[in-house]
Design a protein around this motif. Structure first.
Motif, PDB file in Angstrom:
ATOM      1  N   ALA A  20      38.595 -38.722 -31.485  1.00  0.00           N
ATOM      2  CA  ALA A  20      39.922 -39.306 -31.669  1.00  0.00           C
ATOM      3  C   ALA A  20      40.360 -39.858 -30.322  1.00  0.00           C
ATOM      4  N   GLU A  21      40.963 -41.046 -30.346  1.00  0.00           N
ATOM      5  CA  GLU A  21      41.383 -41.669 -29.100  1.00  0.00           C
ATOM      6  C   GLU A  21      42.763 -42.287 -29.254  1.00  0.00           C
ATOM      7  N   LYS A  22      43.587 -42.062 -28.240  1.00  0.00           N
ATOM      8  CA  LYS A  22      44.907 -42.681 -28.192  1.00  0.00           C
ATOM      9  C   LYS A  22      45.362 -42.742 -26.742  1.00  0.00           C
ATOM     10  N   GLU A  23      45.782 -43.924 -26.343  1.00  0.00           N
ATOM     11  CA  GLU A  23      46.366 -44.132 -25.015  1.00  0.00           C
ATOM     12  C   GLU A  23      45.498 -43.555 -23.899  1.00  0.00           C
ATOM     13  N   GLY A  24      44.200 -43.794 -23.987  1.00  0.00           N
ATOM     14  CA  GLY A  24      43.284 -43.359 -22.944  1.00  0.00           C
ATOM     15  C   GLY A  24      42.867 -41.905 -22.999  1.00  0.00           C
ATOM     16  N   ILE A  25      43.324 -41.177 -23.999  1.00  0.00           N
ATOM     17  CA  ILE A  25      42.921 -39.779 -24.160  1.00  0.00           C
ATOM     18  C   ILE A  25      41.884 -39.726 -25.268  1.00  0.00           C
ATOM     19  N   LEU A  26      40.723 -39.156 -24.954  1.00  0.00           N
ATOM     20  CA  LEU A  26      39.623 -39.039 -25.905  1.00  0.00           C
ATOM     21  C   LEU A  26      39.377 -37.566 -26.204  1.00  0.00           C
ATOM     22  N   VAL A  27      39.413 -37.230 -27.489  1.00  0.00           N
ATOM     23  CA  VAL A  27      39.174 -35.857 -27.935  1.00  0.00           C
ATOM     24  C   VAL A  27      37.914 -35.856 -28.786  1.00  0.00           C
ATOM     25  N   TRP A  28      37.032 -34.890 -28.535  1.00  0.00           N
ATOM     26  CA  TRP A  28      35.782 -34.735 -29.277  1.00  0.00           C
ATOM     27  C   TRP A  28      35.714 -33.303 -29.774  1.00  0.00           C
ATOM     28  N   LEU A  29      35.373 -33.132 -31.053  1.00  0.00           N
ATOM     29  CA  LEU A  29      35.156 -31.778 -31.566  1.00  0.00           C
ATOM     30  C   LEU A  29      34.090 -31.789 -32.635  1.00  0.00           C
ATOM     31  N   LYS A  30      33.482 -30.625 -32.817  1.00  0.00           N
ATOM     32  CA  LYS A  30      32.404 -30.443 -33.790  1.00  0.00           C
ATOM     33  C   LYS A  30      32.830 -29.370 -34.781  1.00  0.00           C
ATOM     34  N   LEU A  31      32.629 -29.662 -36.069  1.00  0.00           N
ATOM     35  CA  LEU A  31      32.950 -28.659 -37.077  1.00  0.00           C
ATOM     36  C   LEU A  31      32.175 -27.374 -36.818  1.00  0.00           C
ATOM     37  N   GLY A  32      32.861 -26.242 -36.976  1.00  0.00           N
ATOM     38  CA  GLY A  32      32.230 -24.945 -36.779  1.00  0.00           C
ATOM     39  C   GLY A  32      32.198 -24.485 -35.335  1.00  0.00           C
ATOM     40  N   SER A  33      32.756 -25.280 -34.430  1.00  0.00           N
ATOM     41  CA  SER A  33      32.712 -24.944 -33.002  1.00  0.00           C
ATOM     42  C   SER A  33      34.112 -24.712 -32.449  1.00  0.00           C
ATOM     43  N   LYS A  34      34.207 -23.818 -31.479  1.00  0.00           N
ATOM     44  CA  LYS A  34      35.458 -23.588 -30.760  1.00  0.00           C
ATOM     45  C   LYS A  34      35.550 -24.469 -29.517  1.00  0.00           C
ATOM     46  N   ASN A  35      34.487 -25.188 -29.214  1.00  0.00           N
ATOM     47  CA  ASN A  35      34.463 -26.032 -28.028  1.00  0.00           C
ATOM     48  C   ASN A  35      34.996 -27.421 -28.349  1.00  0.00           C
ATOM     49  N   VAL A  36      35.881 -27.899 -27.499  1.00  0.00           N
ATOM     50  CA  VAL A  36      36.491 -29.219 -27.642  1.00  0.00           C
ATOM     51  C   VAL A  36      36.398 -29.902 -26.284  1.00  0.00           C
ATOM     52  N   LEU A  37      36.181 -31.199 -26.290  1.00  0.00           N
ATOM     53  CA  LEU A  37      36.224 -31.969 -25.049  1.00  0.00           C
ATOM     54  C   LEU A  37      37.458 -32.859 -25.093  1.00  0.00           C
ATOM     55  N   VAL A  38      38.239 -32.820 -24.023  1.00  0.00           N
ATOM     56  CA  VAL A  38      39.387 -33.707 -23.866  1.00  0.00           C
ATOM     57  C   VAL A  38      39.131 -34.489 -22.592  1.00  0.00           C
ATOM     58  N   ASN A  39      38.856 -35.786 -22.756  1.00  0.00           N
ATOM     59  CA  ASN A  39      38.455 -36.630 -21.618  1.00  0.00           C
ATOM     60  C   ASN A  39      37.314 -35.981 -20.839  1.00  0.00           C
ATOM     61  N   ASN A  40      36.318 -35.490 -21.568  1.00  0.00           N
ATOM     62  CA  ASN A  40      35.112 -34.850 -21.032  1.00  0.00           C
ATOM     63  C   ASN A  40      35.369 -33.537 -20.301  1.00  0.00           C
ATOM     64  N   GLU A  41      36.553 -32.980 -20.445  1.00  0.00           N
ATOM     65  CA  GLU A  41      36.853 -31.664 -19.881  1.00  0.00           C
ATOM     66  C   GLU A  41      36.787 -30.637 -21.004  1.00  0.00           C
ATOM     67  N   SER A  42      35.989 -29.607 -20.813  1.00  0.00           N
ATOM     68  CA  SER A  42      35.777 -28.603 -21.850  1.00  0.00           C
ATOM     69  C   SER A  42      37.005 -27.724 -22.038  1.00  0.00           C
TER      70      SER A  42
END
Length: 59
Positions: A20-42
């Motif tokens: 998901a991306e908005k105003e230069g912020i990129l969020v990445w997540l995987k189903l079943g995982s507690k790990n999320v990346l926000v602008n490549n920061e874990s």
């Protein structure tokens, strides 16, 4: 939630991931995982991301 906030959301079926991306912020997540990346920061969320009724739930 991301769509309601006006973010561009992409579902990647092969990897079961969402970006998901908005105003230069990129969020990445995987189903079943507690790990999320926000602008490549874990980050760690309390409950693994899950799909319910075709929607992704993140707590």
């Amino acid at each position: 939630m991301f769509e309601k906030l006006g973010a561009t959301v992409k579902w990647h079926q092969n990897t079961q991931t969402i970006t998901a991306e908005k105003e230069g912020i990129l969020v990445w997540l995987k189903l079943g995982s507690k790990n999320v990346l926000v602008n490549n920061e874990s980050k760690t969320i309390d409950v693994p991301a899950q799909a319910i009724n075709g929607r992704t739930l993140v707590l």
